[in-house]
Structures are given as structure tokens and as C-alpha cells.
Scaffold this active site. Structure first.
Site, PDB file in Angstrom:
ATOM      1  N   GLU A 261       0.828  -1.207   0.000  1.00  0.00           N
ATOM      2  CA  GLU A 261       0.000   0.000   0.000  1.00  0.00           C
ATOM      3  C   GLU A 261       0.866   1.262   0.000  1.00  0.00           C
ATOM      4  OE1 GLU A 261      -0.294  -2.594   2.011  1.00  0.00           O
ATOM      5  OE2 GLU A 261      -2.376  -2.953   2.636  1.00  0.00           O
TER       6      GLU A 261
ATOM      7  N   GLY B 178       6.315  -2.100  14.636  1.00  0.00           N
ATOM      8  CA  GLY B 178       5.555  -1.088  13.890  1.00  0.00           C
ATOM      9  C   GLY B 178       4.531  -0.366  14.748  1.00  0.00           C
TER      10      GLY B 178
HETATM   11  O1  F6P Z   1      -0.171  -4.867   9.373  1.00  0.00           O
HETATM   12  C1  F6P Z   1       1.059  -5.491   9.323  1.00  0.00           C
HETATM   13  C2  F6P Z   1       2.193  -4.530   9.483  1.00  0.00           C
HETATM   14  O2  F6P Z   1       3.369  -5.229   9.386  1.00  0.00           O
HETATM   15  C3  F6P Z   1       2.123  -3.734  10.784  1.00  0.00           C
HETATM   16  O3  F6P Z   1       2.606  -4.409  11.871  1.00  0.00           O
HETATM   17  C4  F6P Z   1       2.877  -2.520  10.432  1.00  0.00           C
HETATM   18  O4  F6P Z   1       2.640  -1.488  11.332  1.00  0.00           O
HETATM   19  C5  F6P Z   1       2.333  -2.247   9.044  1.00  0.00           C
HETATM   20  O5  F6P Z   1       2.175  -3.529   8.473  1.00  0.00           O
HETATM   21  C6  F6P Z   1       3.187  -1.361   8.172  1.00  0.00           C
HETATM   22  O6  F6P Z   1       4.456  -1.899   7.974  1.00  0.00           O
HETATM   23  P1  F6P Z   1       5.642  -1.025   7.417  1.00  0.00           P
HETATM   24  O7  F6P Z   1       5.916   0.069   8.374  1.00  0.00           O
HETATM   25  O8  F6P Z   1       6.802  -1.969   7.257  1.00  0.00           O
HETATM   26  O9  F6P Z   1       5.219  -0.461   6.077  1.00  0.00           O
END
Ligand code: F6P
Length: 563
Positions: free
Chosen positions: A226, A282
Site C-alpha cells: 500500500e 511497527g
Molecule cells: O499490518 C502489518 C504490518 O506489518 C504492521 O505491523 C505494520 O505497522 C504495518 O504492516 C506497516 O508496515 P511497514 O511500516 O513496514 O510499512
């Protein structure tokens, strides 16, 4: 593979270690007593109940007296925490031990807000100089942007920040930016884009000007679909606006990540990257450079005040005896209701519009941490774990779902959060807000008996036949537990303490349930399938490789694209 073996083994009940504790047995007995007790009677029997069941720390007064508890219950809940090794596990977390065992990582968000001189080691390396270094870089950068010294590609100062991230890279910074709006720089607009739905980035881009806009791309891994999709769309938009001048990227994009290689592959100069470390989860990362957009909005002094508030709560959590320890009490009350009363959800009702994203933030914090059914040894647990977390700001929630809280067939514990002082003393509105908050918790505790309901109807002029017919609808059983968090004022320091309180509550519950609260394997399967399906949707060919429902939906969607 390993888990199916374990499922069939004797250890499968696993987790019986929890049910075999002495405190569990004691709590089972106490629950049998308490299940027939009304809180009205508990209050009547103990005039010091408020004093007995409140505790203060970090600018927060926590009133947990309107719960189905007495001294014995609290003592037994604290015993359960002790028997489950909470003290030892807390020391292990703060000391940088590898407590996230499935990912072989330390869990040290507390180091990010360590305002003492204490050194904190991971693998023999003191991490505090690294933490301080990033904070110093954040200060230099945020000062430059806020003062206008940092300019866009045409020499104009920055007026809009677009934070691109999802999950912990969005929910924390977004929630805190909303919560601390009174401290934000007036002429800097903040936008948060998370959803892969192109609508989210499109709507944000409509509101900003490329010459004065700064994109903060936040991703721990820098591989999240995303975030990368939104960041690519933002970069394409910038290039289209500035005639393809790639040098503009360095003026309009910064990154927050642990992955320098991916950041540079994306095209962001690593000089414009703020790092953090794999020992920061995260959903616990707001305190790191993940809070950069927030720091841009409120300035580093306020950001560091927030760290100080969290540190104060950390100190309280580490040192207060369990019976007076806010995160321990909050966590153990959750265990009491979930495991002994069988409640399946928990409401969060902030009576402060600035906290409107707080329930959403807690959904990730709590459910991604403890939404698990396998214990630290890989055994299936034989008890309930995290409840569903949900909520809305009061008083809006009162006109939506509070009917169910008052008169529904299940009881749902609720946390009410109210600041004593408001930033917006408009007429008598803060008094009305407070009155609503207090009256809801009183109503949930006391309820209304059939006799009281009948008297009210008679006073209102109803005849006896009508009184008899209406009374069943007007009765409130009450006895519905609530806790109230009274904040001195919603300022950076108190917000820091409030967030840290819930973080530690989650930790306490994870320890009692024997979970690893710091991994999130449960989000992987959907991610993997989304990649495969995205490719299949791209091919445009009729799909037949999935179950009948998924094939049908995909083919209907594909057909719609051609219309
Ligand atoms: O939802 C899964 C997850 O890994 C969360 O734990 C994390 O906060 C989010 O996706 C975003 O991950 P990143 O900061 O690596 O983009």
C-alpha cells in the site's frame, strides 16, 4: 507442520500452565461470588471505594472503582500476574532481551523515550547514542521545515505534509497529530494517506500544491504494498507537475525506514532518510522517527515532551507495586472480564474530540499484539485472549451504540477518557461533556430498578396499566463495568503517558496469556494471496484457480472492467 503435531500432543492444552496457577483457581471462586453481586451494593458497603480503587500517574487519574471487583479480586489478579512472571518479563523487555522470540528481536520502544542517562544494550551495543542521534536529526530537519529554511524545488517554503504509511506507520502519527492539534503550527497542513484505494492519495493531492508539499514516506520494511503504491503515485504526480525534474524528489520526499537499500531504490536520497531499528515494532514506533510528521506539526520540544510523558509511565510501570500499578491493574481487569466473565469486546470512549482516532489506534495496538491463539511454545491456548476493541468519541457514541451497552444482552467493559481542562472553553460545553461522561458511567453502574422506573412513570402522569406495560422497557440492570481515565489536560506529556499506559496494558495481558505480543504473522496470508490475485487480475484472463466464490467474484470484477 510443527503446529499440527503440537495440536495433537498432550501439551496442546498448553497453556494450561495459566489455568493451573493458584491464582486462577482463586479467581474462579471469586468470580462465582462476584457474579451474583451488584456494584450498587459494593459502593454502599464501602464509602472509601473511590479512594481505594483509584491510582494516579503521568497526569492521569485512573478510577477503576466502577468494576466488579473488591480487595480480594484485585489481590488475586495481582497474584496471577506474579505467578505468570510479569516482573521477570518486564525486566527482560526493558533490558533488551530477545522477547520477540519468533522474530528473534528485542522489544525496546521504551528506549526511544528513555530520558534518563541509563544505557540500554542490544547485543552488547548501547543503543542510546543512536536514538539520540536520530532525535537530533529530526530536530534539525523539523526546525528547517517549520522555519521556512527548507524549501521546495521552486524555492517556496513547505506548507503541506503528506504522510504516506499504513498500520503502525500511520495510525500512531495520525492519532497523535489529531490529538495534539492545539500545539500544531497553524500554517502547516497535515494529510495522512494509508489506503491502497487510489481515492485516498487522490483526495490528498487535490488539497496540496507541488511547490510547497513534502511527502514523508514511512515504512519500517519499505516493502509494504500500500505504502509503495501510494508513494509511487505521489512521485508520478510530482514529476508530472514539475516537468519530470528528478532533482525535485530530494526537496519533496523524505523517508522513515529501517531499510536504506529499498529507500534508495525508490529514488529517495538516504541523506533524507531517518532510520530506526528492528527492535522497534511497527505498532510501537510512534516514539521513533515514525513520528516525524507529528514532530513537523508540533515541533521537537512538544515531541520530546510526549516522550517524557511516556517515560514517566514507563517508570511507574517498572516501579509501582502491582496493586498500585496502572498498566497492571488495567491489563488484569481485562483478563478478569475476558477469562472469567467471558466478555468478548472492550469499548474505548474518549470524551475528547481530539482523541477521535484513539480507538482506531488501539485496535492495532491491542488486536495485532494479542489477537493470537498460540502461546510462546507454539501450543494452542485453551483460554480466550484479546477481546475486540472498538469505540467512538463520546458523546457521539451515546447516540449510536450506547443503547446496547446499557440494555443489550451482553455486558461490555468500557474505558471512558476525559480531560479535566479543555483547549476550547466554548460557553458551557466542556461542563456538558463532562456531565455526559460521568452520567454514563454512573448509569452503567447503578442502572434503574423496576421500582424506580415505575415511580418515574407515575410522576410523569402515566396510569397504572401503562406503568405495568412500560416498566420492562425502562429497567436498566446496571452492573456494567466502566473505568474512567481523567487526564489533567490533553497535552503532549499526558498523551505520551496515556499511550504508554495502553502499550503496557497490552504487554501485561500478553504475559498472562503467554503470548508473543510483538509479532504479527496473522497478516501475512492475506498479503500473499493479494499478490497472486493482483497478478491474475492483471492478466485479464478468466480465473478458475481459486474456490468457486473467489473465482466468481474475480470474474465478475474483470467483466466489469471491460464494460
Ligand atoms: O499490518 C502489518 C504490518 O506489518 C504492521 O505491523 C505494520 O505497522 C504495518 O504492516 C506497516 O508496515 P511497514 O511500516 O513496514 O510499512
Amino acid at each position: 507442520m510443527a503446529s499440527s503435531h503440537k495440536h495433537n500432543s498432550d501439551k496442546d492444552t498448553g497453556s494450561s500452565a495459566l489455568k493451573n496457577t493458584q491464582a486462577w483457581t482463586r479467581l474462579t471462586e471469586l468470580h462465582a461470588d462476584m457474579a451474583g453481586t451488584h456494584m450498587r451494593d459494593l459502593f454502599a458497603a464501602d464509602p472509601k471505594r473511590f479512594q481505594r480503587f483509584t491510582v494516579s500517574a503521568g497526569g492521569i487519574l485512573y478510577d477503576y472503582s466502577k468494576n466488579l471487583i473488591d480487595k480480594e479480586v484485585i489481590a488475586a489478579l495481582c497474584d496471577l500476574a506474579k505467578e505468570r512472571g510479569l516482573e521477570r518479563r518486564t525486566t527482560a523487555m526493558f533490558s533488551g532481551d530477545i522477547i520477540n522470540t519468533t522474530e528473534k528481536r528485542a522489544v525496546l520502544h521504551t528506549a526511544l523515550r528513555n530520558r534518563s542517562n541509563a544505557k540500554i544494550f542490544v547485543d552488547g551495543h548501547n543503543v542510546m547514542p543512536d536514538v539520540m542521534d536520530v532525535l537530533a536529526r529530526m530536530r534539525t530537519f523539523t526546525d528547517k521545515v517549520r522555519s521556512g529554511e527548507w524549501t521546495g524545488c521552486t524555492g517556496k517554503p513547505i506548507r503541506s505534509i503528506v504522510n504516506i504509511g499504513i498500520g503502525g506507520s500511520d495510525l500512531g502519527p495520525y492519532m497523535a497529530t489529531e490529538a495534539l492539534k492545539p500545539y500544531a503550527k497553524d500554517d502547516l497542513d497535515l494529510h495522512f494517506v494509508s489506503n491502497v484505494d487510489g481515492t485516498h492519495i487522490s483526495e490528498a493531492l487535490k488539497k496540496v500544491d507541488y511547490e510547497t508539499c513534502l511527502f514523508v514516506v514511512v515504512s519500517k520494511t519499505f516493502t509494504t504494498q500500500e505504502t509503495l503504491a501510494n508513494a509511487h503515485s505521489a512521485r508520478d504526480w510530482l514529476m508530472a507537475q514539475c516537468g519530470g525534474d528528478e532533482s525535485a524528489i530530494a526537496r519533496h520526499f523524505v523517508a522513515v525506514s529501517t531499510n536504506a537499500q529499498q529507500v534508495s531504490d525508490f529514488g529517495i536520497d538516504t541523506d533524507n532518510m531517518f532510520g530506526f531499528w528492528d527492535w522497534v515494532g511497527g505498532r510501537f514506533s510512534l516514539w521513533s522517527a515514525v513520528g516525524l510528521s507529528l514532530a513537523l506539526a508540533i515541533g521537537m520540544d512538544n515531541f520530546e515532551d510526549m516522550l517524557a510523558g511516556a517515560h514517566e509511565m514507563d517508570q511507574h510501570f517498572r516501579t509501582a507495586p502491582f496493586e498500585k500499578n496502572m498498566p497492571v491493574l488495567m491489563g488484569m481487569l481485562g483478563v478478569w472480564y475476558r477469562n472469567f466473565f467471558g466478555t468478548s469486546s472492550q469499548v474505548i470512549a474518549p470524551y475528547d474530540q481530539y482523541l477521535h482516532r484513539f480507538p482506531a489506534y488501539l485496535q492495532q495496538l491491542e488486536m495485532e499484539s494479542n489477537g493470537k491463539s498460540v502461546d510462546l511454545d507454539g501450543n494452542r491456548v485453551d483460554y480466550e485472549t484479546c477481546p475486540v476493541i472498538w469505540g467512538e468519541p463520546g458523546t457521539n457514541g451515546q447516540h449510536a451504540f450506547f443503547q446496547l451497552l446499557h440494555q443489550g444482552t451482553q455486558f461490555i467493559p468500557a474505558d471512558f477518557i476525559l480531560p479535566v481542562k479543555t483547549h476550547n472553553p466554548v460557553n458551557d460545553q466542556h461542563r456538558l461533556l463532562a456531565a455526559n461522561c460521568f452520567s454514563q458511567t454512573e448509569a452503567m453502574m447503578r442502572g434503574k430498578t423496576a421500582g424506580e422506573a415505575a415511580d418515574e412513570l407515575r410522576v410523569a402522569g402515566y396510569g397504572e396499566d401503562e406503568v405495568e406495560a412500560l416498566v420492562p422497557f425502562k429497567v436498566f440492570e446496571g452492573n456494567r463495568p466502566t473505568s474512567t481515565l481523567l487526564l489533567d489536560v490533553l497535552d503532549p506529556k499526558t498523551l505520551g503517558a496515556l499511550i504508554a499506559l495502553y502499550e503496557h496494558k497490552v504487554f501485561v495481558q500478553g504475559v498472562v496469556w503467554g503470548l508473543n505480543s510483538f509479532d504479527q504473522w496473522g497478516v501475512e496470508l492475506g498479503k500473499q494471496l493479494a499478490k497472486t490475485i493482483a497478478d491474475e487480475l492483471d492478466s485479464g484472463l478468466t480465473v478458475s484457480s481459486h474456490d468457486d466464490s473467489t473465482n466468481g467474484l474475480m470474474n465478475a470484477w474483470l467483466q466489469g472492467q471491460g464494460d
